[in-house]
Design an enzyme around this catalytic site. Structure first.
Site, PDB file in Angstrom:
ATOM      1  N   GLU A 163      23.786 -24.297 -65.354  1.00 33.59           N
ATOM      2  CA  GLU A 163      24.827 -25.602 -64.423  1.00 33.59           C
ATOM      3  C   GLU A 163      24.261 -26.966 -63.677  1.00 33.59           C
ATOM      4  OE1 GLU A 163      28.419 -23.628 -63.670  1.00 33.59           O
ATOM      5  OE2 GLU A 163      28.710 -22.534 -66.157  1.00 33.59           O
ATOM      6  N   GLU A 281      27.206 -18.720 -74.385  1.00 37.43           N
ATOM      7  CA  GLU A 281      28.178 -17.974 -73.930  1.00 37.43           C
ATOM      8  C   GLU A 281      29.633 -18.600 -75.037  1.00 37.43           C
ATOM      9  OE1 GLU A 281      28.949 -19.003 -70.015  1.00 37.43           O
ATOM     10  OE2 GLU A 281      26.252 -18.512 -69.468  1.00 37.43           O
ATOM     11  N   ASP A 283      33.135 -19.066 -76.792  1.00 37.97           N
ATOM     12  CA  ASP A 283      34.645 -19.540 -76.522  1.00 37.97           C
ATOM     13  C   ASP A 283      35.710 -20.240 -77.130  1.00 37.97           C
ATOM     14  OD1 ASP A 283      34.513 -20.126 -74.106  1.00 37.97           O
ATOM     15  OD2 ASP A 283      34.769 -18.075 -73.301  1.00 37.97           O
TER      16      ASP A 283
HETATM   17  O1  G3I Z   1      33.630  -7.824 -58.263  1.00 36.13           O
HETATM   18  C1  G3I Z   1      34.999  -8.706 -57.776  1.00 36.13           C
HETATM   19  C2  G3I Z   1      35.722  -7.454 -57.504  1.00 36.13           C
HETATM   20  O2  G3I Z   1      35.229  -6.933 -56.351  1.00 36.13           O
HETATM   21  C3  G3I Z   1      37.160  -7.645 -56.797  1.00 36.13           C
HETATM   22  O3  G3I Z   1      38.007  -6.768 -56.533  1.00 36.13           O
HETATM   23  C4  G3I Z   1      38.055  -8.711 -57.802  1.00 36.13           C
HETATM   24  C5  G3I Z   1      39.309  -9.720 -57.683  1.00 36.13           C
HETATM   25  O4  G3I Z   1      39.004 -10.724 -58.428  1.00 36.13           O
HETATM   26  O5  G3I Z   1      36.483  -9.799 -58.315  1.00 36.13           O
HETATM   27  C6  G3I Z   1      35.840  -9.636 -58.560  1.00 36.13           C
HETATM   28  O6  G3I Z   1      34.793 -10.476 -58.849  1.00 36.13           O
HETATM   29  C7  G3I Z   1      34.931 -11.066 -59.607  1.00 36.13           C
HETATM   30  C8  G3I Z   1      33.813 -11.625 -61.026  1.00 36.13           C
HETATM   31  O7  G3I Z   1      34.204 -12.296 -62.012  1.00 36.13           O
HETATM   32  C9  G3I Z   1      33.407 -10.174 -61.095  1.00 36.13           C
HETATM   33  O8  G3I Z   1      34.208  -9.609 -62.009  1.00 36.13           O
HETATM   34  C10 G3I Z   1      35.542 -12.565 -59.513  1.00 36.13           C
HETATM   35  O9  G3I Z   1      37.161 -12.067 -58.442  1.00 36.13           O
HETATM   36  C11 G3I Z   1      35.143 -13.795 -60.640  1.00 36.13           C
HETATM   37  O10 G3I Z   1      35.300 -14.562 -59.958  1.00 36.13           O
HETATM   38  C12 G3I Z   1      34.196 -13.775 -61.902  1.00 36.13           C
HETATM   39  O11 G3I Z   1      34.614 -14.495 -62.480  1.00 36.13           O
HETATM   40  C13 G3I Z   1      33.485 -14.301 -63.408  1.00 36.13           C
HETATM   41  C14 G3I Z   1      33.125 -15.793 -63.327  1.00 36.13           C
HETATM   42  O12 G3I Z   1      31.985 -16.442 -64.248  1.00 36.13           O
HETATM   43  C15 G3I Z   1      32.685 -16.849 -62.254  1.00 36.13           C
HETATM   44  O13 G3I Z   1      32.307 -17.562 -62.146  1.00 36.13           O
HETATM   45  C16 G3I Z   1      33.756 -14.168 -65.250  1.00 36.13           C
HETATM   46  O14 G3I Z   1      33.617 -12.621 -65.169  1.00 36.13           O
HETATM   47  C17 G3I Z   1      32.100 -14.635 -65.873  1.00 36.13           C
HETATM   48  O15 G3I Z   1      32.451 -14.761 -67.606  1.00 36.13           O
HETATM   49  C18 G3I Z   1      31.899 -15.606 -66.238  1.00 36.13           C
HETATM   50  O16 G3I Z   1      30.878 -15.844 -66.637  1.00 36.13           O
HETATM   51  C19 G3I Z   1      30.424 -17.807 -66.456  1.00 36.13           C
HETATM   52  C20 G3I Z   1      29.001 -17.837 -66.782  1.00 36.13           C
HETATM   53  O17 G3I Z   1      28.252 -16.782 -65.868  1.00 36.13           O
HETATM   54  C21 G3I Z   1      28.220 -19.265 -66.323  1.00 36.13           C
HETATM   55  N1  G3I Z   1      29.226 -19.705 -67.754  1.00 36.13           N
HETATM   56  C22 G3I Z   1      30.460 -19.970 -67.040  1.00 36.13           C
HETATM   57  C23 G3I Z   1      31.244 -19.036 -67.467  1.00 36.13           C
HETATM   58  C24 G3I Z   1      32.570 -19.061 -67.174  1.00 36.13           C
HETATM   59  O18 G3I Z   1      32.923 -19.023 -66.142  1.00 36.13           O
END
Ligand code: G3I
Length: 385
Positions: A163, A281, A283
């Site tokens: 990105e 990715e 969806d």
């Molecule tokens: O690990 C912490 C945890 O300790 C905490 O308690 C919790 C509370 O919110 O957050 C946890 O982290 C989260 C993490 O996922 C793991 O679950 C983050 O808040 C959350 O923002 C994060 O979201 C991920 C996101 O990327 C972040 O940008 C999504 O799961 C994941 O599906 C998403 O994937 C991205 C690809 O990597 C790149 N392309 C876009 C795609 C969708 O956004």
């Protein structure tokens, strides 16, 4: 999995034979997505929620049975690997890699260089002035080298850089389309992308190295972002930078419409310039009743549009011989990132919140089955398993 077996009916239309339980093997049931994909040389993948793997039996069984490649949704990102500077936590990612080996799956590594999910110590250090740009570059090189070396020989495709290109709404694109507001570009300049590919290649010369982004295969009405990514990737290749592939994420939303023809053309354009391509990715989200835990679409038509767009993306990949994998970004609505990021949207995946296959699943199954009967045989996945 006791899914019904797909057969081609007299009129060439797929029908589902009721009740025929598919034989299950270590390579998936006969009618699983992975088995059907294997017949035409296409790996079918999913992002995996590492917390669920081996702790939720049904979830784990589906990952093993349906998919021939897996991507860690979060556990290979820098904040997960190095939560404290100098202390590397490969445990959860190692578990996924071991699972993949046990189930004859290839791994897409995700992701080495991205502005998001950076460790807090890193962003705080840069923001607070205790990490200058020279140190930042050295820290990044060490991160990429350490991570790729740790997984050397176990990763099929790495999403090296993620990105970097500006969208129509980003205010400060550089002349070549790179996002001038990107954290890494601001601190180290856009040359850091080429450096990342070189460092990754030095650490694992056999892994396929991908540039990964969204709206770069027909989704962007102007095609400006796809044009910019293609020109940039070609420039890197001509400069001898070890870049093998372009990954289009394929996050769609039914409210915007979508042209499968445009996606096919853009994927083919990358392929014509010597790149492997992948849908990384996939969806398709839509508006849902937010009070309903089942993520029921607010508009009945979405239940047709959602699987249709999945099918269009798979057909685009099937039409391009260099498209080596088709990965969904999580397979079930309960684990989807969508409801947490897009208020009022969901229903994005191919299984429902109770891990039952949705129409999108069946459409993918049918498309793969039809491709096996009609499409040119696709060979050469570039795998080094
Ligand atoms: O690990 C912490 C945890 O300790 C905490 O308690 C919790 C509370 O919110 O957050 C946890 O982290 C989260 C993490 O996922 C793991 O679950 C983050 O808040 C959350 O923002 C994060 O979201 C991920 C996101 O990327 C972040 O940008 C999504 O799961 C994941 O599906 C998403 O994937 C991205 C690809 O990597 C790149 N392309 C876009 C795609 C969708 O956004």
């Amino acid at each position: 999995m006791k899914l019904r077996l797909a057969v081609v009916g007299a009129a060439g239309v797929l029908v589902m034979s009721a009740g025929a339980a598919a034989a299950s093997t270590s390579h998936g049931s006969n009618d699983s997505l992975r088995s059907l994909g294997a017949k035409i040389g296409l790996r079918i993948g999913t992002a995996v929620n590492a917390n669920k793997l081996n702790s939720d039996a049904k979830y784990t069984e589906i990952v093993a049975d349906q998919f021939s490649t897996v991507t860690p949704e979060n556990v290979m990102k820098w904040d997960a690997i190095e939560p404290t500077q100098g202390t590397l936590n490969f445990g959860p990612a190692d578990q996924l890699v071991t699972f993949a080996k046990q189930h004859d799956q290839l791994v897409r590594g995700h992701t080495l260089l991205w502005h998001n999910q950076l460790p807090g110590w890193l962003t705080a250090g840069v923001g607070g002035g205790t990490i200058d740009n020279t140190q930042l570059k050295a820290i990044l090189k060490k991160h990429i080298t350490d991570e790729v070396t740790h997984f050397k020989g176990k990763i099929w495709q790495w999403d090296v850089a993620n990105e970097f290109f500006a969208n129509a709404w980003d205010p400060h694109p550089l002349a070549d389309g790179i996002n001038g507001d990107d954290f890494w570009v601001q601190h180290l300049g856009e040359g850091i992308v080429a450096d990342a590919f070189r460092w990754a290649h030095a650490a694992d010369p056999h892994a396929l190295l991908f540039y990964n982004d969204f709206n770069i295969a027909g989704e962007d009405g102007t095609n400006a972002k796809a044009d910019a990514v293609l020109a940039f990737a070609v420039k890197l290749k001509h400069a001898g930078v070890p870049i093998d592939g372009i990954g289009d994420q394929g996050h769609l939303d039914t409210q915007f419409g979508f042209s499968g023809t445009a996606m096919t053309q853009d994927l083919q354009r990358y392929a014509d310039n010597g790149f492997k391509v992948a849908l990384t990715e996939v969806d398709v989200r839509t508006f849902i009743e937010t009070t309903d835990a089942n993520q029921t679409p607010t508009d009945q038509l979405s239940t047709f549009a959602q699987p249709y767009e999945y099918s269009q993306m798979l057909k685009a990949c099937l039409a391009v011989r260099s498209c080596i994998s088709f990965t969904v970004w999580g397979f079930d609505d309960a684990d989807s990132w969508v409801p947490g990021f897009f208020v009022g949207e969901g229903y994005a995946d191919i299984y429902d919140v109770n891990l039952n296959p949705k129409p999108a699943y069946t459409d993918l199954q049918q498309d793969l089955q039809l491709a096996a009967h009609g499409a040119q045989h696709r060979t050469g996945s570039g795998a080094h398993s």
